[in-house]
Design an enzyme around this catalytic site. Structure first.
Site, PDB file in Angstrom:
ATOM      1  CB  SER A  54      -5.886 -12.995 -10.472  1.00  0.00           C
ATOM      2  OG  SER A  54      -6.944 -12.336  -9.814  1.00  0.00           O
ATOM      3  N   GLY A  64      -4.693 -11.361  -3.642  1.00  0.00           N
ATOM      4  CA  GLY A  64      -3.489 -10.553  -3.428  1.00  0.00           C
ATOM      5  C   GLY A  64      -2.302 -10.980  -4.272  1.00  0.00           C
ATOM      6  CG  ASN A 122     -13.510  -8.183  -6.863  1.00  0.00           C
ATOM      7  OD1 ASN A 122     -13.483  -6.964  -6.943  1.00  0.00           O
ATOM      8  ND2 ASN A 122     -13.441  -8.958  -7.914  1.00  0.00           N
ATOM      9  CG  HIS A 129      -2.123  -0.917   1.018  1.00  0.00           C
ATOM     10  ND1 HIS A 129      -3.195  -0.625   0.196  1.00  0.00           N
ATOM     11  CD2 HIS A 129      -2.369  -2.145   1.541  1.00  0.00           C
ATOM     12  CE1 HIS A 129      -4.051  -1.640   0.235  1.00  0.00           C
ATOM     13  NE2 HIS A 129      -3.569  -2.573   1.025  1.00  0.00           N
ATOM     14  CG  ASP A 163      -0.572  -5.347  -8.669  1.00  0.00           C
ATOM     15  OD1 ASP A 163       0.340  -5.258  -7.832  1.00  0.00           O
ATOM     16  OD2 ASP A 163      -1.774  -5.342  -8.375  1.00  0.00           O
TER      17      ASP A 163
HETATM   18  P1  ADP Z   1      -6.218  -9.927  -7.137  1.00  0.00           P
HETATM   19  O1  ADP Z   1      -5.638  -9.691  -5.780  1.00  0.00           O
HETATM   20  O2  ADP Z   1      -6.146 -11.384  -7.521  1.00  0.00           O
HETATM   21  O3  ADP Z   1      -5.676  -9.011  -8.178  1.00  0.00           O
HETATM   22  P2  ADP Z   1      -8.719  -8.483  -7.531  1.00  0.00           P
HETATM   23  O4  ADP Z   1      -9.817  -8.285  -6.549  1.00  0.00           O
HETATM   24  O5  ADP Z   1      -7.945  -7.279  -7.906  1.00  0.00           O
HETATM   25  O6  ADP Z   1      -7.777  -9.617  -6.946  1.00  0.00           O
HETATM   26  O7  ADP Z   1      -9.310  -9.132  -8.866  1.00  0.00           O
HETATM   27  C1  ADP Z   1      -9.921 -10.411  -8.832  1.00  0.00           C
HETATM   28  C2  ADP Z   1     -10.901 -10.542  -9.986  1.00  0.00           C
HETATM   29  O8  ADP Z   1     -10.208 -10.713 -11.242  1.00  0.00           O
HETATM   30  C3  ADP Z   1     -11.783 -11.770  -9.875  1.00  0.00           C
HETATM   31  O9  ADP Z   1     -12.888 -11.560  -9.011  1.00  0.00           O
HETATM   32  C4  ADP Z   1     -12.228 -11.983 -11.332  1.00  0.00           C
HETATM   33  O10 ADP Z   1     -13.259 -11.097 -11.685  1.00  0.00           O
HETATM   34  C5  ADP Z   1     -10.975 -11.550 -12.104  1.00  0.00           C
HETATM   35  N1  ADP Z   1     -10.174 -12.754 -12.451  1.00  0.00           N
HETATM   36  C6  ADP Z   1      -9.049 -13.177 -11.873  1.00  0.00           C
HETATM   37  N2  ADP Z   1      -8.599 -14.331 -12.449  1.00  0.00           N
HETATM   38  C7  ADP Z   1      -9.476 -14.625 -13.438  1.00  0.00           C
HETATM   39  C8  ADP Z   1      -9.570 -15.671 -14.421  1.00  0.00           C
HETATM   40  N3  ADP Z   1      -8.695 -16.658 -14.497  1.00  0.00           N
HETATM   41  N4  ADP Z   1     -10.602 -15.610 -15.275  1.00  0.00           N
HETATM   42  C9  ADP Z   1     -11.518 -14.626 -15.214  1.00  0.00           C
HETATM   43  N5  ADP Z   1     -11.475 -13.617 -14.333  1.00  0.00           N
HETATM   44  C10 ADP Z   1     -10.476 -13.615 -13.447  1.00  0.00           C
HETATM   45  P1  NG1 Z   2      -4.001  -6.608  -5.502  1.00  0.00           P
HETATM   46  O1  NG1 Z   2      -4.147  -7.129  -4.131  1.00  0.00           O
HETATM   47  O2  NG1 Z   2      -3.194  -7.535  -6.319  1.00  0.00           O
HETATM   48  O3  NG1 Z   2      -5.301  -6.298  -6.185  1.00  0.00           O
HETATM   49  C1  NG1 Z   2      -3.412  -3.946  -5.022  1.00  0.00           C
HETATM   50  C2  NG1 Z   2      -3.009  -2.884  -6.047  1.00  0.00           C
HETATM   51  C3  NG1 Z   2      -1.516  -2.547  -6.025  1.00  0.00           C
HETATM   52  C4  NG1 Z   2      -1.037  -2.246  -4.603  1.00  0.00           C
HETATM   53  C5  NG1 Z   2      -1.482  -3.384  -3.670  1.00  0.00           C
HETATM   54  C6  NG1 Z   2      -1.149  -3.091  -2.225  1.00  0.00           C
HETATM   55  C7  NG1 Z   2      -4.173  -2.665  -8.180  1.00  0.00           C
HETATM   56  C8  NG1 Z   2      -4.313  -3.171  -9.551  1.00  0.00           C
HETATM   57  N1  NG1 Z   2      -3.334  -3.333  -7.386  1.00  0.00           N
HETATM   58  O4  NG1 Z   2      -3.065  -5.243  -5.423  1.00  0.00           O
HETATM   59  O5  NG1 Z   2      -1.260  -1.434  -6.869  1.00  0.00           O
HETATM   60  O6  NG1 Z   2      -1.503  -0.991  -4.164  1.00  0.00           O
HETATM   61  O7  NG1 Z   2      -2.876  -3.627  -3.747  1.00  0.00           O
HETATM   62  O8  NG1 Z   2       0.218  -2.918  -2.043  1.00  0.00           O
HETATM   63  O9  NG1 Z   2      -4.809  -1.689  -7.820  1.00  0.00           O
HETATM   64 MG    MG Z   3      -5.878  -6.925  -8.254  1.00  0.00          MG
END
Ligand code: ADP
Ligand code: NG1
Ligand code: MG
Length: 488
Positions: free
Chosen positions: A153, A150, A240, A51, A197
């Site tokens: 993805s 986290g 999410n 963060h 990321d």
């Molecule tokens: P992360 O920490 O994994 O980045 P986010 O909350 O930022 O979590 O995003 C997660 C979302 O990304 C999921 O709820 C889904 O909508 C999308 N996602 C991740 N992996 C896939 C996948 N393999 N296929 C489709 N959507 C995906």
């Molecule tokens: P995740 O948890 O992968 O969605 C998010 C932010 C990063 C960073 C971290 C905390 C996006 C795409 N990703 O990651 O930029 O702030 O939290 O260190 O907003």
């Molecule tokens: Mg994310």
């Protein structure tokens, strides 16, 4: 590898892996043709620096082996045909005439549709290329990064879509340019992320973590201790980030803290201060001096909207319009001291972590003597002492995220506590509120540590059968970044 520049996303021959064959079959069954190319973008684990990317501070992630693999075919029709190998993500077809008209809105519960992340990447690429009438794409996604955990993805999906579109339209393949473009693109989902990321997704190198700096975006390899392994364990809670306002709330609390600190410390160019790092630069202060400034000027635990407006000499409409996002406008109270303290202290921990990795490497290559004690605080380059020092920084990071940033989860805290009982330091990784921990584990202890987590967390705490715990925990080493696969 083709004749592309080293700074470009590499283009490699399509590997003959089982996963590629399976995805090609799915693609053929859906679209009646072979994909013309594939893109592959990895997830990441952030070792330290949580963060703080959106506050402008460096972070230290590494890419994972887990990735989003996307099979692609370019079509003349301006349409998107989106499919997913995981049947829980339903396919969708849509026309893409003008990126200004893209509708990236969540479902009725406020959760983004999975394909919204693809639309973010494509919208960003179209905007970058300044094209509204364009070729369409048939896309088939196969992802194995645990979602909403986290490990990034979301950014792998946004970045894979953006890269697919750019390649189809002969756009830039420069890694740094695409990483910045993808960071901007993902904000269309509604979260104000900092860019870590997408940066590691493109700039990652095998065998080393990357020290990522922003403005300008840059990545410097950091060799991690050879006698340690990083273990990632899932808390079994998903979060999410675009479905709630937790993430954006932290971002705006940091921006408000920066603005108030700038105002109260009499910074003339105060209107230019958006991030806590910009303010530090203007004041030419150390991180510790910034910490003291926080305690002096924003000492209260809670600030109301009215109090903030009074300090900044603005009205509530200005505050809403200039600082708050759509999903934070209704908030009435903000925690500024706690968030700013976390940011300045975490930024210092990243510097300390990097220094210990760098100097211990240098010293072991040259002498057996004391490692730069003045800078790292360590008396010698004894491997145990180095791992303890690095581990302590990770433990402190978790404690700060739990108490000051309030983004942990009971399951994450349980994993961290169990780890401590066997002398392993760990921390939540990524945004938090669920997801994974990352632990620094001496190589010879990895097996025992994984077994302890299986018994104490997955079996005793979560009532899982031990054999089902395997998919939630893995040891990992730094992997390479985004790629395009094509028949060369
Ligand atoms: P992360 O920490 O994994 O980045 P986010 O909350 O930022 O979590 O995003 C997660 C979302 O990304 C999921 O709820 C889904 O909508 C999308 N996602 C991740 N992996 C896939 C996948 N393999 N296929 C489709 N959507 C995906
Ligand atoms: P995740 O948890 O992968 O969605 C998010 C932010 C990063 C960073 C971290 C905390 C996006 C795409 N990703 O990651 O930029 O702030 O939290 O260190 O907003
Ligand atoms: Mg994310």
């Amino acid at each position: 590898m083709s004749g592309y520049d080293n700074d470009d996303v590499p283009i490699l021959n399509i590997p003959c892996s089982e996963r590629i064959i399976k995805l090609s079959e799915l693609f053929y069954n859906a679209f009646g043709c072979e994909p013309s190319y594939f893109v592959r973008v990895p997830g990441r684990v952030n070792i330290i620096g949580e963060h703080i990317d959106y506050c402008g501070y460096p972070v230290l992630p590494m890419a994972l082996e887990q990735d989003i693999l996307m099979a692609v075919n370019v079509i003349e029709e301006s349409k998107l045909y989106l499919r997913n190998a995981d049947t829980k993500y339903k396919g969708v077809d849509m026309s893409i005439n003008a990126y200004e008209e893209f509708n990236i809105t969540p479902d009725s519960s406020g959760k983004p549709y999975w394909y919204n992340y693809i639309l973010c990447g494509i919208k960003g690429a179209m905007e970058h290329l300044n094209n509204s009438s364009c070729k369409g794409l048939q896309l088939y996604v196969d992802g194995n990064i645990p979602p909403a955990s986290g490990l990034s993805s979301s950014s792998a999906l946004v970045s894979a879509a953006c890269l697919s579109y750019l390649y189809a339209h002969k756009g830039t393949l420069n890694k740094t340019a695409i990483a910045s473009l993808c960071a901007k693109s993902e904000r269309y989902i509604g979260t104000q992320g900092g860019g870590m990321d997408q940066a590691i997704a493109f700039l990652a190198k095998k065998y080393s973590a990357q020290y990522i700096t922003f403005q300008p975006l840059n990545a410097t390899p950091v060799a991690l201790p050879e006698d340690a392994t990083f273990v990632v364990a899932h808390s079994l809670a998903e979060a999410n980030k675009a479905a709630t306002n937790d993430f954006n709330r932290r971002v705006i609390e940091c921006r408000l803290a920066a603005k108030i600190l700038a105002t109260l410390s009499g910074v003339i160019s105060e209107e230019k201060v958006i991030t806590l790092s910009q303010l530090q630069k203007i004041l030419n202060n150390s991180l510790n001096e910034m910490r003291e400034l926080v305690l002096k000027y924003i000492p209260k635990d809670i600030y109301t909207k009215a109090e903030i407006c009074k300090i900044l000499k603005i009205n509530e409409t200005d505050l809403d319009e200039s600082f708050l996002t759509n999903n934070t406008k209704h908030l009435t109270e903000f925690k500024l001291k706690q968030r700013a303290l976390h940011v300045y202290e975490e930024a210092q921990r990243v510097e300390d972590f990097r220094k210990i990795c760098t100097y211990s490497k240098l010293e072991s290559a040259t002498t057996n003597g004391a490692i730069n004690g003045g800078t790292t605080g360590l008396a010698n380059n004894d491997s145990g002492e180095i791992l303890t020092a690095l581990g302590n920084l990770m433990s402190k990071s978790h404690e700060s995220l739990r108490t000051l940033y309030e983004c942990s989860h009971a399951n994450l805290d349980e994993l961290v506590n169990i780890s401590r009982t066997v002398n392993i330091h760990s921390r939540l990784t990524g945004a938090g509120w669920g997801g994974c921990i990352v632990a620094l584990c001496p190589k010879e202890m990895v097996e025992k540590y994984i077994d302890t987590l299986k018994e104490e967390f997955y079996v005793k705490y979560c009532n899982l059968e031990k054999r089902n715990a395997d998919s939630y925990i893995f040891a990992t080493t730094p992997n390479y970044g985004a790629l395009i696969y094509k028949n060369l």
